[in-house]
Design an enzyme around this catalytic site. Structure first.
Site, PDB file in Angstrom:
ATOM      1  CB  SER A 160      12.610 -80.954-107.859  1.00  0.00           C
ATOM      2  OG  SER A 160      11.612 -81.740-107.274  1.00  0.00           O
ATOM      3  CG  PHE A 201      -1.109 -85.275 -95.626  1.00  0.00           C
ATOM      4  CD1 PHE A 201      -1.962 -84.816 -94.627  1.00  0.00           C
ATOM      5  CD2 PHE A 201       0.023 -84.523 -95.913  1.00  0.00           C
ATOM      6  CE1 PHE A 201      -1.695 -83.642 -93.922  1.00  0.00           C
ATOM      7  CE2 PHE A 201       0.303 -83.349 -95.233  1.00  0.00           C
ATOM      8  CZ  PHE A 201      -0.552 -82.907 -94.224  1.00  0.00           C
ATOM      9  CB  ALA A 261      18.538 -68.394-104.843  1.00  0.00           C
ATOM     10  CE  LYS A 317      13.253 -75.944-108.058  1.00  0.00           C
ATOM     11  NZ  LYS A 317      14.475 -75.188-107.776  1.00  0.00           N
ATOM     12  CG  ASN A 370      12.425 -70.270 -96.431  1.00  0.00           C
ATOM     13  OD1 ASN A 370      11.664 -70.014 -95.502  1.00  0.00           O
ATOM     14  ND2 ASN A 370      12.584 -71.510 -96.886  1.00  0.00           N
ATOM     15  CE1 TYR A 402      10.345 -75.612-105.702  1.00  0.00           C
ATOM     16  CE2 TYR A 402       9.412 -77.822-105.922  1.00  0.00           C
ATOM     17  CZ  TYR A 402      10.495 -76.993-105.667  1.00  0.00           C
ATOM     18  OH  TYR A 402      11.726 -77.542-105.384  1.00  0.00           O
TER      19      TYR A 402
HETATM   20  P1  NAD Z   1      15.668 -73.170 -98.597  1.00  0.00           P
HETATM   21  O1  NAD Z   1      14.458 -72.326 -98.656  1.00  0.00           O
HETATM   22  O2  NAD Z   1      16.158 -73.619 -97.270  1.00  0.00           O
HETATM   23  O3  NAD Z   1      16.876 -72.469 -99.368  1.00  0.00           O
HETATM   24  C1  NAD Z   1      16.678 -71.590-100.438  1.00  0.00           C
HETATM   25  C2  NAD Z   1      17.509 -70.362-100.173  1.00  0.00           C
HETATM   26  O4  NAD Z   1      17.346 -69.444-101.259  1.00  0.00           O
HETATM   27  C3  NAD Z   1      17.104 -69.621 -98.895  1.00  0.00           C
HETATM   28  O5  NAD Z   1      18.258 -69.333 -98.147  1.00  0.00           O
HETATM   29  C4  NAD Z   1      16.434 -68.344 -99.409  1.00  0.00           C
HETATM   30  O6  NAD Z   1      16.626 -67.263 -98.510  1.00  0.00           O
HETATM   31  C5  NAD Z   1      17.159 -68.142-100.731  1.00  0.00           C
HETATM   32  N1  NAD Z   1      16.395 -67.400-101.735  1.00  0.00           N
HETATM   33  C6  NAD Z   1      15.135 -67.599-102.160  1.00  0.00           C
HETATM   34  N2  NAD Z   1      14.799 -66.728-103.114  1.00  0.00           N
HETATM   35  C7  NAD Z   1      15.887 -65.945-103.313  1.00  0.00           C
HETATM   36  C8  NAD Z   1      16.175 -64.870-104.177  1.00  0.00           C
HETATM   37  N3  NAD Z   1      15.255 -64.391-105.028  1.00  0.00           N
HETATM   38  N4  NAD Z   1      17.404 -64.304-104.149  1.00  0.00           N
HETATM   39  C9  NAD Z   1      18.340 -64.769-103.289  1.00  0.00           C
HETATM   40  N5  NAD Z   1      18.118 -65.775-102.439  1.00  0.00           N
HETATM   41  C10 NAD Z   1      16.907 -66.362-102.445  1.00  0.00           C
HETATM   42  O7  NAD Z   1      15.375 -74.463 -99.530  1.00  0.00           O
HETATM   43  P2  NAD Z   1      16.217 -75.790 -99.733  1.00  0.00           P
HETATM   44  O8  NAD Z   1      15.395 -76.923 -99.242  1.00  0.00           O
HETATM   45  O9  NAD Z   1      17.588 -75.617 -99.241  1.00  0.00           O
HETATM   46  O10 NAD Z   1      16.202 -75.871-101.321  1.00  0.00           O
HETATM   47  C11 NAD Z   1      17.278 -75.407-102.109  1.00  0.00           C
HETATM   48  C12 NAD Z   1      16.946 -75.654-103.564  1.00  0.00           C
HETATM   49  O11 NAD Z   1      16.699 -77.049-103.777  1.00  0.00           O
HETATM   50  C13 NAD Z   1      15.702 -74.923-104.069  1.00  0.00           C
HETATM   51  O12 NAD Z   1      15.944 -74.497-105.395  1.00  0.00           O
HETATM   52  C14 NAD Z   1      14.650 -76.006-104.039  1.00  0.00           C
HETATM   53  O13 NAD Z   1      13.631 -75.736-104.968  1.00  0.00           O
HETATM   54  C15 NAD Z   1      15.456 -77.216-104.436  1.00  0.00           C
HETATM   55  N6  NAD Z   1      14.868 -78.491-104.009  1.00  0.00           N
HETATM   56  C16 NAD Z   1      14.606 -78.697-102.690  1.00  0.00           C
HETATM   57  C17 NAD Z   1      14.042 -79.910-102.290  1.00  0.00           C
HETATM   58  C18 NAD Z   1      13.724 -80.173-100.842  1.00  0.00           C
HETATM   59  O14 NAD Z   1      13.029 -81.141-100.554  1.00  0.00           O
HETATM   60  N7  NAD Z   1      14.228 -79.385 -99.892  1.00  0.00           N
HETATM   61  C19 NAD Z   1      13.741 -80.904-103.236  1.00  0.00           C
HETATM   62  C20 NAD Z   1      14.037 -80.651-104.576  1.00  0.00           C
HETATM   63  C21 NAD Z   1      14.603 -79.444-104.961  1.00  0.00           C
HETATM   64  N1  UFG Z   2       3.264 -86.083 -95.429  1.00  0.00           N
HETATM   65  C1  UFG Z   2       2.386 -86.387 -94.413  1.00  0.00           C
HETATM   66  N2  UFG Z   2       2.206 -85.479 -93.426  1.00  0.00           N
HETATM   67  C2  UFG Z   2       2.860 -84.280 -93.395  1.00  0.00           C
HETATM   68  C3  UFG Z   2       3.759 -83.978 -94.437  1.00  0.00           C
HETATM   69  C4  UFG Z   2       3.925 -84.903 -95.446  1.00  0.00           C
HETATM   70  O1  UFG Z   2       1.780 -87.460 -94.411  1.00  0.00           O
HETATM   71  O2  UFG Z   2       2.645 -83.495 -92.474  1.00  0.00           O
HETATM   72  C5  UFG Z   2       3.476 -87.071 -96.499  1.00  0.00           C
HETATM   73  C6  UFG Z   2       3.109 -86.539 -97.878  1.00  0.00           C
HETATM   74  O3  UFG Z   2       1.765 -86.770 -98.146  1.00  0.00           O
HETATM   75  C7  UFG Z   2       4.054 -87.344 -98.766  1.00  0.00           C
HETATM   76  C8  UFG Z   2       5.271 -87.610 -97.876  1.00  0.00           C
HETATM   77  O4  UFG Z   2       4.855 -87.367 -96.542  1.00  0.00           O
HETATM   78  O5  UFG Z   2       3.468 -88.566 -99.038  1.00  0.00           O
HETATM   79  C9  UFG Z   2       6.434 -86.694 -98.191  1.00  0.00           C
HETATM   80  O6  UFG Z   2       5.971 -85.347 -98.192  1.00  0.00           O
HETATM   81  P1  UFG Z   2       6.953 -84.104 -98.291  1.00  0.00           P
HETATM   82  O7  UFG Z   2       6.101 -82.888 -98.302  1.00  0.00           O
HETATM   83  O8  UFG Z   2       8.002 -84.209 -97.249  1.00  0.00           O
HETATM   84  O9  UFG Z   2       7.674 -84.343 -99.674  1.00  0.00           O
HETATM   85  P2  UFG Z   2       7.047 -84.390-101.152  1.00  0.00           P
HETATM   86  O10 UFG Z   2       7.506 -85.672-101.747  1.00  0.00           O
HETATM   87  O11 UFG Z   2       5.620 -84.118-101.174  1.00  0.00           O
HETATM   88  O12 UFG Z   2       7.747 -83.111-101.767  1.00  0.00           O
HETATM   89  C10 UFG Z   2       9.060 -83.188-102.168  1.00  0.00           C
HETATM   90  C11 UFG Z   2       9.753 -81.828-102.128  1.00  0.00           C
HETATM   91  C12 UFG Z   2       9.187 -80.903-103.176  1.00  0.00           C
HETATM   92  C13 UFG Z   2       9.067 -81.563-104.518  1.00  0.00           C
HETATM   93  C14 UFG Z   2       8.330 -82.870-104.381  1.00  0.00           C
HETATM   94  C15 UFG Z   2       8.234 -83.606-105.668  1.00  0.00           C
HETATM   95  O13 UFG Z   2       9.626 -81.233-100.860  1.00  0.00           O
HETATM   96  O14 UFG Z   2      10.100 -79.839-103.301  1.00  0.00           O
HETATM   97  O15 UFG Z   2       9.043 -83.685-103.453  1.00  0.00           O
HETATM   98  O16 UFG Z   2       9.516 -83.909-106.124  1.00  0.00           O
HETATM   99  F1  UFG Z   2       8.385 -80.790-105.393  1.00  0.00           F
END
Ligand code: NAD
Ligand code: UFG
Length: 341
Positions: A124, A218, A81, A153, A35, A149
Site C-alpha cells: 500500500s 473529513f 488476504a 504492510k 470479509n 494496519y
Molecule cells: P477485502 O477485505 O475485500 O479482501 C481481503 C480478502 O482477504 C477478503 O476476502 C477476506 O475474507 C480475506 N481474508 C482476510 N484475512 C484472511 C485470512 N486470515 N485468511 C484467509 N483469507 C483472509 O480487501 P481488498 O480491498 O480487496 O484488499 C486486498 C488487499 O489489498 C489487502 O491486503 C489490503 O490490505 C490491500 N490494499 C487494499 C487497499 C484498498 O484501498 N482497498 C489499498 C492498499 C492495499
Molecule cells: N473521506 C471523507 N469521508 C469519508 C471517508 C473518507 O472525507 O466518509 C476522505 C478521507 O479523509 C481521505 C479521503 O476521503 O481524505 C480518502 O479516504 P479513504 O478512507 O477512502 O482512503 P485513505 O487514503 O484514507 O486510505 C487508503 C486505503 C488504506 C491505506 C491508505 C494509505 O484505504 O488501505 O489509503 O495508503 F492504508
C-alpha cells in the site's frame, strides 16, 4: 500456469481473479470469507465462463495451506488476504499483526517448503509513511505509517526483503496500491463493505443509493487547493491488470531473484470535493454532505510516481475518473445490498 490467490473473494481479489482468467491463468482461491462473500466468485465464473477452484481456509492455518500445495501444482502466489480497516487496526492491533504479518509468514513458510518462489504482495501507499515527500517513488525509504494496519504492510515488506537475502530462489513483487475505486464495467462485481464504509467511494455510493443520509467530508482546512485531502484514485480493473502485468513480468524475467516494489497509481492527486462533484456529474444527482473535523491519521495529499510500473511492467492506469464513477454507480445501483441482495 496455476496461481494461488489468497483473499481472492474480496474486492481487489475478485477483480484480479477475473483478469487472470481472461489472461488464461488458472486460479485457485484461498479465502476465509471473513470479509467477503463466495457470491463474488460465482459471478466471476459467470462473467468469464471459466471455473474458479475455491478453498475456504485461513492463511494462519498452515496444515490446510499445506494440503492445498500438495493437491495442486502452484506456479505463483498472489497474496491479498489481510484485514484492512485502518481505524479498526488501532483498536485491535494484535489481530492485525496476527492476520497480516504472522499469516503472511505462515504462507511464505508453506511456499518455501513446497519450492514455490514467485510471490506478489498487496502492499500500500501507506508504507511511505509521513516522512516522504510526494509524489512517492519506489527508491524512497520505507516510512512509519500512523496505523497498525500500515505498520503491518511495512513489516511484511521487510520480511520479504530479508527472505530474499537469505533465499536466492525467492522472487517477490510488492505492489503498492494507491486508492482503488470503481467496479467491473458489468456492474456484477464491486466493493461490498460490511457495516458502515470506512472509505470515501463506498460511502458516497451508499449516500447516492439512499442507504446513508449524507457524506461527512473529513476536513476542509488542509494545505491543498480546495482544503480537502487529495489522493491518487485508480480504477480497480486497472489495478487488477497490474497484477497480471506483474505476473507476466516475473514470467518474462526467469533470471530475476529478490524483491521489487512497484507503485500502482495514476500519478494524479484528486480532492474529496472533486470526487463528490465527479460522482454527482456521473449520476446526475446531488450528494448531500457536511464538512466535519479531520480524521485522525489522514495525510493531506499523496499520489504516485508510477513511472517504474509504466516502463518495466508495461502497465498504465487507463480508465479515467468518469469511468471510475459510472462503474461504481452501476455496481451500487444494481446491487444496493451488495452480494446479499
Ligand atoms: P477485502 O477485505 O475485500 O479482501 C481481503 C480478502 O482477504 C477478503 O476476502 C477476506 O475474507 C480475506 N481474508 C482476510 N484475512 C484472511 C485470512 N486470515 N485468511 C484467509 N483469507 C483472509 O480487501 P481488498 O480491498 O480487496 O484488499 C486486498 C488487499 O489489498 C489487502 O491486503 C489490503 O490490505 C490491500 N490494499 C487494499 C487497499 C484498498 O484501498 N482497498 C489499498 C492498499 C492495499
Ligand atoms: N473521506 C471523507 N469521508 C469519508 C471517508 C473518507 O472525507 O466518509 C476522505 C478521507 O479523509 C481521505 C479521503 O476521503 O481524505 C480518502 O479516504 P479513504 O478512507 O477512502 O482512503 P485513505 O487514503 O484514507 O486510505 C487508503 C486505503 C488504506 C491505506 C491508505 C494509505 O484505504 O488501505 O489509503 O495508503 F492504508
Amino acid at each position: 500456469m496455476k496461481v494461488l490467490v489468497t483473499g481472492g473473494a474480496g474486492y481487489i481479489g475478485s477483480h484480479t481473479v477475473l483478469s487472470l482468467l481472461e489472461n488464461n491463468y488458472e486460479v485457485i482461491v484461498y479465502d476465509s470469507l471473513v470479509n467477503s462473500s463466495i457470491e463474488s466468485l460465482n459471478r466471476v465464473e459467470k462473467l468469464t465462463g471459466k471455473k474458479v477452484e475455491f478453498i475456504e481456509g485461513d492463511i494462519c492455518d498452515k496444515d490446510k495451506l499445506s494440503e492445498v500445495f500438495e493437491q495442486f501444482t502452484i506456479g505463483a502466489v498472489i497474496h491479498f488476504a489481510a484485514l484492512k480497516a485502518v481505524g479498526e487496526s488501532a483498536k485491535i492491533p494484535l489481530s492485525y499483526y496476527q492476520n497480516n504479518v504472522y499469516g503472511t509468514v505462515c504462507l511464505l513458510e508453506v511456499m518455501e517448503h513446497n519450492n514455490v518462489h514467485d510471490f506478489i504482495f498487496s502492499s500500500s501507499a501507506t508504507v511511505y509513511g509521513e516522512e516522504n515527500d510526494v509524489p512517492y517513488v519506489e527508491t524512497m525509504k520505507l516510512g512509519t505509517p500512523s496505523s497498525p494496519y500500515g505498520a503491518s504492510k511495512v513489516m511484511v515488506e521487510r520480511v520479504l526483503n530479508d527472505l530474499a537475502l537469505s533465499d536466492s530462489n525467492f522472487r517477490g513483487v510488492s505492489l503498492r496500491y494507491f486508492n482503488p475505486i470503481g467496479a467491473h464495467e458489468s456492474g456484477q462485481i464491486g466493493e461490498d463493505p460490511k457495516g458502515i464504509p470506512n472509505n470515501l467511494l463506498p460511502y458516497v455510493a451508499q449516500v447516492a443509493v439512499g442507504k446513508r443520509e449524507k457524506l461527512s467530508i473529513f476536513g476542509d482546512d488542509y494545505p491543498t487547493q480546495d482544503g480537502s485531502c487529495e489522493r491518487d484514485y485508480l480504477h480497480v480493473m486497472d489495478l487488477a491488470q497490474g497484477h497480471v502485468a506483474a505476473l507476466d513480468w516475473l514470467n518474462r524475467h526467469n533470471d530475476f531473484t529478490g524483491v521489487e516494489a512497484f507503485n500502482l497509481g495514476t500519478g494524479n492527486g484528486v480532492s474529496v470535493f472533486a470526487i463528490v462533484k465527479a460522482f454527482e456529474k456521473a449520476i446526475d444527482k446531488t450528494i448531500p454532505f457536511e464538512v466535519s473535523p479531520r480524521r485522525a491519521g489522514d495525510l493531506p495529499a499523496f499520489w504516485a510516481n508510477a513511472t517504474k510500473a509504466n516502463e518495466q511492467l508495461n502497465w498504465h492506469a487507463e480508465r479515467n475518473l468518469t469511468q471510475m464513477m459510472s462503474d461504481t454507480w452501476r455496481w451500487q445501483s444494481s446491487n444496493p445490498n451488495g452480494y446479499l441482495a
